[in-house]
Motif scaffolding. Structure first.
Motif, mmCIF file in Angstrom:
data_model
loop_
_atom_site.group_PDB
_atom_site.id
_atom_site.type_symbol
_atom_site.label_atom_id
_atom_site.label_comp_id
_atom_site.label_asym_id
_atom_site.label_seq_id
_atom_site.Cartn_x
_atom_site.Cartn_y
_atom_site.Cartn_z
ATOM 1 N N ILE A 27 -28.000 27.895 9.877
ATOM 2 C CA ILE A 27 -27.578 29.031 9.083
ATOM 3 C C ILE A 27 -28.669 29.987 8.888
ATOM 4 O O ILE A 27 -28.586 31.135 9.021
ATOM 5 N N GLY A 28 -29.963 29.640 8.617
ATOM 6 C CA GLY A 28 -31.333 30.401 8.676
ATOM 7 C C GLY A 28 -31.510 31.089 9.901
ATOM 8 O O GLY A 28 -31.843 32.241 9.798
ATOM 9 N N TYR A 29 -30.936 30.535 10.944
ATOM 10 C CA TYR A 29 -31.421 31.150 12.509
ATOM 11 C C TYR A 29 -30.740 32.330 12.449
ATOM 12 O O TYR A 29 -30.854 33.557 12.813
ATOM 13 N N THR A 30 -29.186 32.238 11.961
ATOM 14 C CA THR A 30 -28.145 33.348 11.920
ATOM 15 C C THR A 30 -28.510 34.326 11.085
ATOM 16 O O THR A 30 -28.381 35.520 11.371
ATOM 17 N N ALA A 31 -29.035 33.862 9.843
ATOM 18 C CA ALA A 31 -29.471 34.988 9.000
ATOM 19 C C ALA A 31 -30.556 35.667 9.532
ATOM 20 O O ALA A 31 -30.585 37.102 9.188
ATOM 21 N N PHE A 38 -29.726 43.872 12.537
ATOM 22 C CA PHE A 38 -28.960 44.881 11.648
ATOM 23 C C PHE A 38 -29.552 45.212 10.558
ATOM 24 O O PHE A 38 -28.804 46.084 9.879
ATOM 25 N N GLY A 39 -30.488 44.646 9.909
ATOM 26 C CA GLY A 39 -30.999 44.700 8.676
ATOM 27 C C GLY A 39 -30.275 44.045 7.755
ATOM 28 O O GLY A 39 -29.688 42.854 8.152
ATOM 29 N N ARG A 40 -30.115 43.973 6.481
ATOM 30 C CA ARG A 40 -29.343 43.304 5.373
ATOM 31 C C ARG A 40 -28.109 42.946 5.847
ATOM 32 O O ARG A 40 -27.464 43.841 6.286
ATOM 33 N N GLY A 41 -27.729 41.924 5.272
ATOM 34 C CA GLY A 41 -26.209 41.526 5.624
ATOM 35 C C GLY A 41 -25.756 40.151 5.057
ATOM 36 O O GLY A 41 -26.664 39.612 3.980
ATOM 37 N N VAL A 42 -24.775 39.655 5.379
ATOM 38 C CA VAL A 42 -24.244 38.266 4.778
ATOM 39 C C VAL A 42 -23.979 37.303 6.077
ATOM 40 O O VAL A 42 -23.433 37.900 7.129
ATOM 41 N N ASP A 60 -19.131 12.355 10.344
ATOM 42 C CA ASP A 60 -18.385 13.288 11.081
ATOM 43 C C ASP A 60 -18.881 14.474 11.296
ATOM 44 O O ASP A 60 -19.806 15.126 10.656
ATOM 45 N N LEU A 61 -18.932 15.035 12.736
ATOM 46 C CA LEU A 61 -19.291 16.238 12.958
ATOM 47 C C LEU A 61 -17.958 17.157 12.817
ATOM 48 O O LEU A 61 -16.954 17.007 12.707
ATOM 49 N N VAL A 62 -18.492 18.241 11.729
ATOM 50 C CA VAL A 62 -17.664 19.224 11.259
ATOM 51 C C VAL A 62 -17.716 20.575 11.945
ATOM 52 O O VAL A 62 -18.744 21.188 12.028
ATOM 53 N N PRO A 63 -16.687 20.882 12.542
ATOM 54 C CA PRO A 63 -16.709 22.238 13.400
ATOM 55 C C PRO A 63 -16.751 23.348 12.685
ATOM 56 O O PRO A 63 -16.317 23.387 11.463
ATOM 57 N N PHE A 64 -17.657 24.287 12.980
ATOM 58 C CA PHE A 64 -17.590 25.729 12.179
ATOM 59 C C PHE A 64 -18.159 26.680 13.047
ATOM 60 O O PHE A 64 -18.698 26.613 14.144
ATOM 61 N N THR A 65 -17.843 27.829 12.566
ATOM 62 C CA THR A 65 -18.263 29.274 13.179
ATOM 63 C C THR A 65 -19.278 29.852 12.364
ATOM 64 O O THR A 65 -19.201 29.866 11.255
ATOM 65 N N LEU A 66 -20.020 30.533 12.763
ATOM 66 C CA LEU A 66 -21.251 31.376 12.024
ATOM 67 C C LEU A 66 -21.188 32.881 12.836
ATOM 68 O O LEU A 66 -21.063 32.839 13.925
ATOM 69 N N GLN A 67 -21.198 33.827 11.692
ATOM 70 C CA GLN A 67 -21.471 35.079 12.323
ATOM 71 C C GLN A 67 -22.284 35.903 11.094
ATOM 72 O O GLN A 67 -22.372 35.641 10.076
ATOM 73 N N PHE A 68 -23.067 36.948 11.414
ATOM 74 C CA PHE A 68 -23.676 37.866 10.666
ATOM 75 C C PHE A 68 -23.005 39.105 10.556
ATOM 76 O O PHE A 68 -22.596 39.798 11.685
ATOM 77 N N ILE A 69 -22.576 39.609 9.385
ATOM 78 C CA ILE A 69 -22.055 40.770 9.105
ATOM 79 C C ILE A 69 -23.060 41.694 8.511
ATOM 80 O O ILE A 69 -23.469 41.580 7.222
ATOM 81 N N PRO A 70 -23.385 42.731 9.220
ATOM 82 C CA PRO A 70 -24.335 43.810 8.348
ATOM 83 C C PRO A 70 -23.699 44.336 7.187
ATOM 84 O O PRO A 70 -22.530 44.502 7.051
ATOM 85 N N ALA A 102 -25.772 41.311 -4.215
ATOM 86 C CA ALA A 102 -26.495 40.251 -3.655
ATOM 87 C C ALA A 102 -27.278 40.754 -2.448
ATOM 88 O O ALA A 102 -28.448 40.503 -2.113
ATOM 89 N N VAL A 103 -26.508 41.255 -1.584
ATOM 90 C CA VAL A 103 -27.008 41.825 -0.489
ATOM 91 C C VAL A 103 -28.185 42.793 -0.359
ATOM 92 O O VAL A 103 -29.079 42.957 0.305
ATOM 93 N N ALA A 104 -27.738 43.741 -1.464
ATOM 94 C CA ALA A 104 -28.646 44.790 -1.787
ATOM 95 C C ALA A 104 -30.168 44.419 -2.210
ATOM 96 O O ALA A 104 -30.887 45.045 -2.093
ATOM 97 N N THR A 105 -30.059 43.220 -2.890
ATOM 98 C CA THR A 105 -31.287 42.750 -3.641
ATOM 99 C C THR A 105 -32.006 41.525 -2.958
ATOM 100 O O THR A 105 -33.214 41.097 -3.624
ATOM 101 N N TYR A 106 -31.433 40.912 -1.919
ATOM 102 C CA TYR A 106 -31.989 39.694 -1.693
ATOM 103 C C TYR A 106 -33.057 39.751 -0.842
ATOM 104 O O TYR A 106 -33.318 40.979 -0.215
ATOM 105 N N SER A 107 -34.177 39.006 -0.611
ATOM 106 C CA SER A 107 -35.272 38.848 0.238
ATOM 107 C C SER A 107 -34.997 38.455 1.444
ATOM 108 O O SER A 107 -34.975 36.967 1.597
#
Length: 168
Positions: A27-31, A38-42, A60-70, A102-107
């Motif tokens: 998750i941190g890698y993707t962020a 792209f700059g700030r995002g989620v 159990d292995l839990v399948p999931f997908t990750l993406q970053f949205i600007p 949150a996106v506008a103010t997070y570090s």
């Protein structure tokens, strides 16, 4: 939104904390990768509905997908989600209104804005289960001990170990 009870990881029905803990490096890698591009995002994480099924364990292995949205595409992204259309019609504005500030103010050097939602990733595997309603939760991961740049560095150094998790 707090999802309905499940016994995943014996966490009294709340599987999200354990899921985040188990997958924080990815998750941190993707962020961090998304922020650099792209700059700030989620970070959007779609988790297979099996985590809400009572037979799932912490092993159990839990399948999931990750993406970053600007940040400038967040509203468009939520309005275009076909698999979450019903739940988003009633909560679209509240989700967007909780994400945007949150996106506008997070570090980006210390924090992550993460949206978890359940989705059916393997329809044939879970054909016998009732269709689960999508559950959406906005998480603001603040003052992380392992920062997004650290997550990126660790995943990059151990790429072979993480590569299958990062493949679609």
């Amino acid at each position: 939104m707090r999802p309905s009870d499940s016994v995943w990881q014996g966490n009294f029905g709340y599987w999200q904390n354990s899921f985040i803990h188990s997958n924080l490096l990815i998750i941190g890698y993707t962020a961090w990768k998304g922020f650099q591009s792209f700059g700030r995002g989620v970070v959007i994480c779609g988790v297979d509905t099996q985590v809400t099924h009572s037979t799932t364990t912490k092993f159990d292995l839990v399948p999931f997908t990750l993406q970053f949205i600007p940040s400038d595409l967040i509203g468009f992204y939520w309005r275009s989600r076909q698999d979450c259309k019903d739940i988003l019609q009633s909560s679209n504005s509240s989700i967007i209104s909780s994400i945007i500030p949150a996106v506008a103010t997070y570090s980006p050097y210390q924090d992550i804005v993460l949206v978890l939602f359940t989705q059916r990733l393997s329809a044939t595997r879970y054909a016998n289960l009732e269709k689960a309603e999508p559950q959406i939760e906005v998480n603001f991961l603040h003052n992380l001990k392992i920062t997004p740049p650290d997550c990126y560095e660790q995943v990059y150094k151990r790429w072979e170990e993480f590569q299958p998790s990062l493949m679609p």
